[in-house]
Each structure stands twice: as C-alpha cells, then as structure tokens.
Motif scaffolding. Structure first.
Motif, PDB file in Angstrom:
ATOM      1  N   ILE A   1       0.750  -1.190  -0.040  1.00 60.00           N
ATOM      2  CA  ILE A   1      -0.019  -0.072   0.018  1.00 60.00           C
ATOM      3  C   ILE A   1       0.828   1.397  -0.103  1.00 60.00           C
ATOM      4  N   ALA A   2       0.867   1.947  -1.248  1.00 58.36           N
ATOM      5  CA  ALA A   2       1.570   3.185  -1.126  1.00 58.36           C
ATOM      6  C   ALA A   2       0.531   4.413  -1.040  1.00 58.36           C
ATOM      7  N   ILE A   3       0.834   5.220   0.122  1.00 57.00           N
ATOM      8  CA  ILE A   3       0.034   6.363   0.292  1.00 57.00           C
ATOM      9  C   ILE A   3       0.558   7.543  -0.499  1.00 57.00           C
ATOM     10  N   ASN A   4       0.419   7.927  -1.610  1.00 61.06           N
ATOM     11  CA  ASN A   4       0.884   9.011  -2.442  1.00 61.06           C
ATOM     12  C   ASN A   4       0.271  10.338  -2.056  1.00 61.06           C
ATOM     13  N   LYS A   5       1.083  11.518  -2.554  1.00 66.40           N
ATOM     14  CA  LYS A   5       0.903  12.883  -2.150  1.00 66.40           C
ATOM     15  C   LYS A   5       0.891  13.156  -0.648  1.00 66.40           C
ATOM     16  N   TRP A   6       1.680  12.529   0.088  1.00 69.83           N
ATOM     17  CA  TRP A   6       1.843  12.766   1.540  1.00 69.83           C
ATOM     18  C   TRP A   6       2.221  13.982   1.892  1.00 69.83           C
ATOM     19  N   ASP A   7       2.938  14.593   0.858  1.00 68.08           N
ATOM     20  CA  ASP A   7       3.587  15.912   1.054  1.00 68.08           C
ATOM     21  C   ASP A   7       2.603  17.069   1.051  1.00 68.08           C
ATOM     22  N   LEU A   8       1.329  16.589   0.764  1.00 66.79           N
ATOM     23  CA  LEU A   8       0.184  17.632   0.645  1.00 66.79           C
ATOM     24  C   LEU A   8      -0.824  17.811   1.795  1.00 66.79           C
ATOM     25  N   VAL A   9      -0.487  16.591   2.563  1.00 66.58           N
ATOM     26  CA  VAL A   9      -1.138  16.551   4.177  1.00 66.58           C
ATOM     27  C   VAL A   9      -0.714  17.297   5.026  1.00 66.58           C
TER      28      VAL A   9
ATOM     29  N   SER B   1       5.704  10.670  -1.798  1.00 67.39           N
ATOM     30  CA  SER B   1       5.234  11.694  -2.909  1.00 67.39           C
ATOM     31  C   SER B   1       6.047  11.328  -4.247  1.00 67.39           C
ATOM     32  N   ALA B   2       5.302  11.039  -5.123  1.00 67.72           N
ATOM     33  CA  ALA B   2       5.807  10.899  -6.313  1.00 67.72           C
ATOM     34  C   ALA B   2       6.426  12.058  -7.037  1.00 67.72           C
ATOM     35  N   LEU B   3       5.981  13.181  -6.592  1.00 68.70           N
ATOM     36  CA  LEU B   3       6.123  14.338  -7.107  1.00 68.70           C
ATOM     37  C   LEU B   3       7.450  14.847  -6.569  1.00 68.70           C
ATOM     38  N   THR B   4       7.956  14.748  -5.207  1.00 70.32           N
ATOM     39  CA  THR B   4       9.115  14.900  -4.723  1.00 70.32           C
ATOM     40  C   THR B   4      10.225  13.861  -4.482  1.00 70.32           C
ATOM     41  N   GLY B   5       9.625  12.841  -4.791  1.00 68.35           N
ATOM     42  CA  GLY B   5      10.453  11.629  -4.521  1.00 68.35           C
ATOM     43  C   GLY B   5      10.776  11.102  -3.129  1.00 68.35           C
ATOM     44  N   GLN B   6       9.821  11.717  -2.326  1.00 62.65           N
ATOM     45  CA  GLN B   6       9.813  11.245  -0.837  1.00 62.65           C
ATOM     46  C   GLN B   6       9.689   9.599  -0.495  1.00 62.65           C
ATOM     47  N   ARG B   7      10.613   9.118   0.108  1.00 58.18           N
ATOM     48  CA  ARG B   7      10.563   7.407   0.409  1.00 58.18           C
ATOM     49  C   ARG B   7      10.081   6.454  -1.108  1.00 58.18           C
ATOM     50  N   VAL B   8      10.491   7.218  -2.114  1.00 59.22           N
ATOM     51  CA  VAL B   8      10.184   6.242  -3.291  1.00 59.22           C
ATOM     52  C   VAL B   8      11.340   5.133  -3.214  1.00 59.22           C
ATOM     53  N   ASP B   9      12.579   5.647  -2.728  1.00 61.58           N
ATOM     54  CA  ASP B   9      13.507   4.448  -2.756  1.00 61.58           C
ATOM     55  C   ASP B   9      13.235   3.428  -1.527  1.00 61.58           C
TER      56      ASP B   9
END
Length: 439
Positions: A292-300, A330-338
């Motif tokens: 489960i990937a919660i995306n757009k976490w930077d907007l919360v 966050s797919a936009l910022t790359g946060q935790r994608v690694d």
C-alpha cells in the motif's frame, strides 16, 4: 501471464449469463428469466486445456425501453469488439434468428475479430434443424449448445482456444519482478513510474483516466530486473462516462493478473475509498502480493498523530490485507520512493519463500499445543501434518481427520502462527485441507 480475453455478447435473455457460469465453473453472474438482469459486465477467469483466459459477461441492458435496449446492445458489442481476442455471440436457438441478431452480426462481421456463434437452448435433437437459419449471419458454422444442460460446452471451448494469440499464452522472463500499479484514476500512478525511471515515459496530467491502457515499462534496480505495469485505474461505475474507460477496467484487471506484486496507490488527500477496497479485494482474491503506497503525503497537513491515525484507518478499512506493508510517499518530490523499491524486493522474497516440511510441522505442533483445533458434536479436528505445495503465493496443504471442522477462525490462527515465525510480509497465505484417503 498476459491472458486472452473472451467477450460474451448477444441480445437480452439468450442465456449469456448461464453460459458464462458454465465456462468459469461457478455461479457468478445472476441468471433470471428477465431480459437485462445483468446490469454491468462481470469478469472471471476461465481455463481450458491448460490455457487461462479472462471471460467477460456483458450486460447493462434496460428491459423497459426498446430504443434504450438497442442502444445498449450496440454499445456493449462495440466494447467487446475493442477489447476481446475472441467474441462469443450467443443466440437463442428456440426463438430463431431476428432483426436484433442480424444487426449485432453485421457489427461483428465488419470488425474483423474472431467471432463464434453459439446457438443456445438446443437441448433436444428435434430443435437442431432450427440452427440452419443462423448461417445467414455470415459468421461461419453456428455451434449447438445448451448452457443450462451443459451440452456442447467442451466443443465450444475447444473452438474458443483455437483463436487465442500465441503471445497471450506466454509469460515474462522468470527473473523479472512483475509489478502492477493499481488504484483509482489520478492518484499518481504514472507520476510514480516517472519518478522511479527519472524520465517522462508515461503521460501525466491531472485529468482522471489519462492512461487508458496497461503499459509495460522495464527497469533495472540494483541486481534486480522489473517490469512495471501501469494501469488505467478503476473508478466507480457511475463515474464512467466514456465507453473507452469501460473496457479500460478490463485491462486493469488483466494487468493485475499478469503481475506478481500489486502496489495499491492511494491519494493521501482523499484517504481510503470504497473503490480502493474493491481493487485490493480483486488483487487479494487472485493471490497477488500487495504493497500500500500512500501518495501525495507532502500535501497533507500533519501533527504528531497524523501518520498513526492515517495508518490506523487504513488497517480498519483494508483489514483483509493486514499483511500488506504501508509506505507514505510523494511521487512529485521523490519522498520515500527508494523505500518503496526496497519494499518490492522484500515482498518479492516473501512471495517466493518456501518453508521446509519439518519446520512447518514444528510450527503447527506448537500451535496445536497452545490452542487445540475446534470440535463439534463430540468430534474434534486433528491435524496430522502439513507441507508447502507452492509459492507465489505460498500455499500450504494440511492433512486432517475432519476438514469441515477447520473453522475460518482457526485457519486464521494457524496463519498468524506461521507469520509470527516467517513474516510473509506483503503476501497472502493460502491453505488447502484434505482428509485421510482423499485424492
């Protein structure tokens, strides 16, 4: 596996749903003697002669308005033409050929697709002569069947699989880690792939449903090779306005079928929705590993409890996939994608994990000592031994004296004991129970 797609089409009340149930081997479609009872397409997996395929039962018919009926039949046939490798055109052998059959036949003949005419409801030799008028459709020799009685179904399936494209019956390379990104439209699946690849390989807009097909993207990370399968995304049926998006749903489901690991991408600004539950349920029911990937976490907007409360809500709504790890990205910022990429490797290892028979039985014996199997009316369940019979997902065969006594709650207990020792993070665990002497 990239499965072939078989669409069942025809006018109302010719027996499409009954035939669908016969082909997939279980009663999924609702069958009544009322035209148009199948309101939506229903999807299921079929198998014949070792070939697996997706079967689509078309519907969406309104029985009270002839003009609407004709419009919907035409639309359904168009969707089938666009989607299917083989179209199964079902006609009523008792009623005979009518104008609606002819109009559908004209559309299918012009499509250039592989079409098989199934002349249904012929369960008596006296009615076989009525089949000849269906040659007028110009779609080859009609096949005589009875969906209700199961007559002629084997011959029909023999004919269907002849038309499967060869590339639809082939797998990816064994060493590829096959990952599908699933979720509603506009949650950032395409953006996530682009972030991982570092280039704009997939079109990204803020218009839901931009990605209409499943797109395969190959990628190397460390010592591993992946194929990412981006999907069109599922949305609520009442939100599907364009017909092209109706059969995008089919491609989403077949993308799940082709993958080993499904990343359920959820929009952090919306939270878990009913549609997320349905998508996850399809992946779970088909034995796929899930992250489960919660995306757009930077907007919360966050405080000290935001992360924990969000995760608690996910676990509450998606409790049936409690094994799935959660990562906030966050797919936009790359946060935790690694971290997501690392999780894919961990989950893949668990999806392919095999436990030796000796170790498994040590776990089972210990579990039985702590909590005896259930009993009923003087009979108590007894577990003789277990063995792991497959991976992807891990499946265990357990031999018992009375398999009907192996209640769901005790099976869940056994699963938890196995997970306590080996984790199996991200992967479902399947059980099969057999009694002594049972083949």
């Amino acid at each position: 596996m990239n499965r072939a797609v078989v669409c069942i089409v025809g006018r109302p009340n010719v027996g499409k749903s009954t035939l669908f149930n016969k082909i997939v081997g279980k009663r999924i479609a609702i069958t009544e003697d009322t035209p148009g009872v199948t309101r939506d397409r229903i999807y299921a997996e079929g198998e014949w002669l070792g070939k697996y395929f997706t079967v689509i039962d078309t519907g969406g018919l309104e029985p009270d308005n002839e003009e609407i009926i004709m419009k919907n039949i035409k639309r359904q046939a168009e969707i089938a033409i666009d989607t299917a490798d083989v179209i199964l055109f079902v006609v009523d052998g008792l009623e005979g050929l009518n104008d609606t059959d002819k109009e559908i036949g004209n559309m299918l003949r012009k499509s250039g697709k592989n079409v098989i005419v199934a002349c249904n409801k012929i369960d008596n030799a006296n009615f076989k002569n009525q089949v000849y008028e269906f040659y007028e459709l110009g779609l080859g020799e009609p096949m005589i069947i009875s969906g209700e009685q199961g007559l002629g179904i084997g011959d029909l399936l023999d004919e269907i699989v002849k038309y499967f494209p060869k590339d639809k019956d082939t797998d990816y390379d064994e060493d590829l880690i096959k990952v599908s990104l699933i979720g509603k439209p506009n949650v950032g699946k395409s953006s996530l792939i682009n972030n991982i690849l570092g280039e704009d390989r997939v079109i990204v807009t803020n218009i839901p449903g931009t990605t209409r097909d499943a797109i395969d993207t190959y990628f190397n990370y460390g010592d591993n090779r992946y194929v990412f399968i981006d999907t069109a995304g599922l949305r609520r049926k009442r939100s599907i306005y364009e017909e092209v998006e109706r059969y995008s749903v089919i491609r989403t489901l077949t993308a799940v079928d082709r993958s080993d690991i499904c990343i359920l991408v959820i929009d952090a600004t919306e939270g878990v929705t009913e549609q997320d539950t349905k998508i996850a349920g399809y992946a779970h029911d088909n034995g796929k590993a899930i992250i489960i990937a919660i995306n757009k976490w930077d907007l919360v907007k966050k405080d000290t409890n935001t992360h924990l409360e969000f995760e608690k809500e996910i676990r509450r709504v998606l409790g049936f996939i409690a094994y799935a790890p959660i990562v906030f990205i966050s797919a936009l910022t790359g946060q935790r994608v690694d971290k997501l990429l690392e999780l894919i490797n961990v989950v893949n290892n668990n999806y392919n994990l095999r436990i030796s028979t000796g170790v498994l039985n040590d776990i089972i014996n210990e579990a039985v000592l702590m909590n005896q199997p259930p009993s009923d009316k003087g009979k108590r369940a007894k577990i003789y031994y277990g063995t792991q019979v497959s991976v992807r997902p891990p499946k265990f065969l357990i031999f018992v004296n009375y398999k009907e006594l192996m209640h769901f709650s005790y099976v869940r207990y056994l699963e938890n004991q196995i997970r306590n020792h080996f984790g199996f993070i991200g992967t479902p665990i399947q059980f099969e129970f057999k009694q002594k002497g049972e083949k």
